[in-house]
Scaffold this motif. Structure first.
Motif, PDB file in Angstrom:
ATOM      1  N   GLU A   1       0.828  -1.214   0.000  1.00 32.61           N
ATOM      2  CA  GLU A   1       0.000   0.000   0.000  1.00 32.61           C
ATOM      3  C   GLU A   1       0.858   1.258   0.000  1.00 32.61           C
ATOM      4  N   LYS A   2       1.940   1.230   0.775  1.00 33.07           N
ATOM      5  CA  LYS A   2       2.834   2.387   0.827  1.00 33.07           C
ATOM      6  C   LYS A   2       4.219   1.959   0.367  1.00 33.07           C
ATOM      7  N   VAL A   3       4.711   2.635  -0.656  1.00 32.54           N
ATOM      8  CA  VAL A   3       6.050   2.359  -1.186  1.00 32.54           C
ATOM      9  C   VAL A   3       6.826   3.662  -1.220  1.00 32.54           C
ATOM     10  N   ALA A   4       7.965   3.686  -0.561  1.00 30.33           N
ATOM     11  CA  ALA A   4       8.775   4.912  -0.498  1.00 30.33           C
ATOM     12  C   ALA A   4       9.352   5.254  -1.866  1.00 30.33           C
ATOM     13  N   SER A   5       9.522   6.552  -2.107  1.00 29.14           N
ATOM     14  CA  SER A   5      10.211   6.993  -3.324  1.00 29.14           C
ATOM     15  C   SER A   5      11.694   6.673  -3.196  1.00 29.14           C
ATOM     16  N   ILE A   6      12.337   6.573  -4.329  1.00 29.35           N
ATOM     17  CA  ILE A   6      13.776   6.285  -4.337  1.00 29.35           C
ATOM     18  C   ILE A   6      14.544   7.495  -4.855  1.00 29.35           C
ATOM     19  N   PRO A   7      15.816   7.652  -4.470  1.00 25.45           N
ATOM     20  CA  PRO A   7      16.641   8.669  -5.105  1.00 25.45           C
ATOM     21  C   PRO A   7      16.910   8.246  -6.543  1.00 25.45           C
TER      22      PRO A   7
END
Length: 351
Positions: A222-228
């Protein structure tokens, strides 16, 4: 010069170095020479260490008074290695009695780069020549035998459009590859929302999936962090991988894209996103997998061209993933199809 001082100088050199006496005997070597050609060479004839006629010829010329004599040799020990040989005359005997100094520098990487560049130019020429030859043939036919044949016009114009699009794809991929290779060592500074990017790619490719009787299934938390990362480059990675899965998967099967968060995965330190793209195709023979990311490498030449492949897509993917300090893993089997897994670090210090 004291022997200890001379040894310090020789030890600081990256090349293998020999001091040679007037009778071709080895008077002194540095550690690099001992590592390559063996220890305990002092006092032996140079021919015992290096049995290559061009190297021996350069040594003889230097002993005879030639200021510098050079050669390029390949030694089979245990892997073929290319060396730049330089032999220089020592005009006056020193305390060691040396009359020549012989050095061997490993230039295998230079030769390999030259060969890769040559192969690349040859491959590009071949890939462009094929559609250009076809276009020339179609034009000649339309100007000659089929000049007044309306049906032939329609058929040949369709084929010409196909070949022109193929050239356009190839040139576009060449430009992309050139760009990502130049920037590979520079880390991206932006951030990328991988879920949003993949959803856009799936929407873009939905009509192609329908035509090929395939469904793209997307699984993610449901929640996926953004990546650099660079959003456009990440989009290009999954455009290539998902499109390949659609092209090479079996009809009426699913293409599955799965995102997981992992930690300490092989090749990436710290937390990372694992994005796996799986098709249900025939699989890729194990011997081909290590070479899939080489430029213009194809498992099946004719099939790749039939589906519009340029042979550059996975090379582009590899360089983009490297730039993001990630890792590309490929597994394949007859029962499971092929799985291309991209690991992308969630922090800028991971590598």
């Amino acid at each position: 010069m004291a022997k200890s001082s001379l040894l310090n100088i020789l030890n600081g050199l990256s090349e293998a170095v020999f001091l040679i006496g007037e009778n071709r005997e080895i008077l002194l070597t540095n550690p690099q020479a001992a590592e390559i050609f063996g220890k305990g060479l002092e006092g032996q004839n140079i021919v015992r260490a290096i049995r290559h006629p061009d190297c021996l010829k350069a040594t003889e010329e230097a002993l005879a008074g030639a200021k510098i004599s050079t050669a390029v040799i390949v030694l089979e020990r245990p892997v073929p290695t290319t060396y730049q040989v330089r032999a220089a005359h020592l005009p006056q005997e020193d305390i060691f009695g040396a009359r020549a100094v012989l050095s061997l520098a490993d230039i295998s990487h230079v030769r390999e780069a030259e060969q890769m560049r040559s192969d690349f130019v040859a491959n590009v020429s071949h890939e462009l020549r094929s559609p250009l030859t076809a276009l020339s043939g179609f034009i000649e036919t339309l100007q000659g035998p089929a000049k007044d044949d309306k049906a032939a016009h329609e058929r040949f114009l369709h084929l010409m459009e196909h070949e022109a699009l193929r050239m356009n794809r190839l040139i576009g991929d060449l430009l992309s590859l050139s760009k990502v290779e130049v920037n590979e060592r520079v880390r991206p500074t932006g951030t990328a929302d991988v879920v949003s990017i993949i959803q856009r790619v799936i929407t873009t490719l939905s009509s192609q999936a329908e035509e090929d009787q395939k469904t793209v299934v997307f699984h993610h938390p449901e929640k996926v962090a953004s990546i650099p990362g660079d959003e456009d480059e990440i989009l290009q990675v999954f455009q290539n991988l998902i499109e390949n899965a659609i092209k090479y998967g079996a009809p009426e099967t699913d293409v599955t894209v799965t995102i997981d968060q992992v930690d300490g995965k092989s090749g990436v330190r710290g937390p990372a996103l694992s994005i796996a793209v799986q098709d249900r195709g025939p699989g890729i023979p194990a011997e081909h997998i290590p070479r899939l990311t080489e430029r213009f490498y194809r498992v099946d030449d004719s099939r790749s061209r039939d589906v519009g492949g340029t042979g550059l897509g996975l090379a582009i993917v590899k360089h983009i993933v490297n730039r993001h300090r990630g890792r590309l893993m490929i597994t394949s089997g007859r029962e499971v199809g092929s799985i291309f897994t991209v690991l992308l670090p969630l922090n800028t210090t991971a590598s």
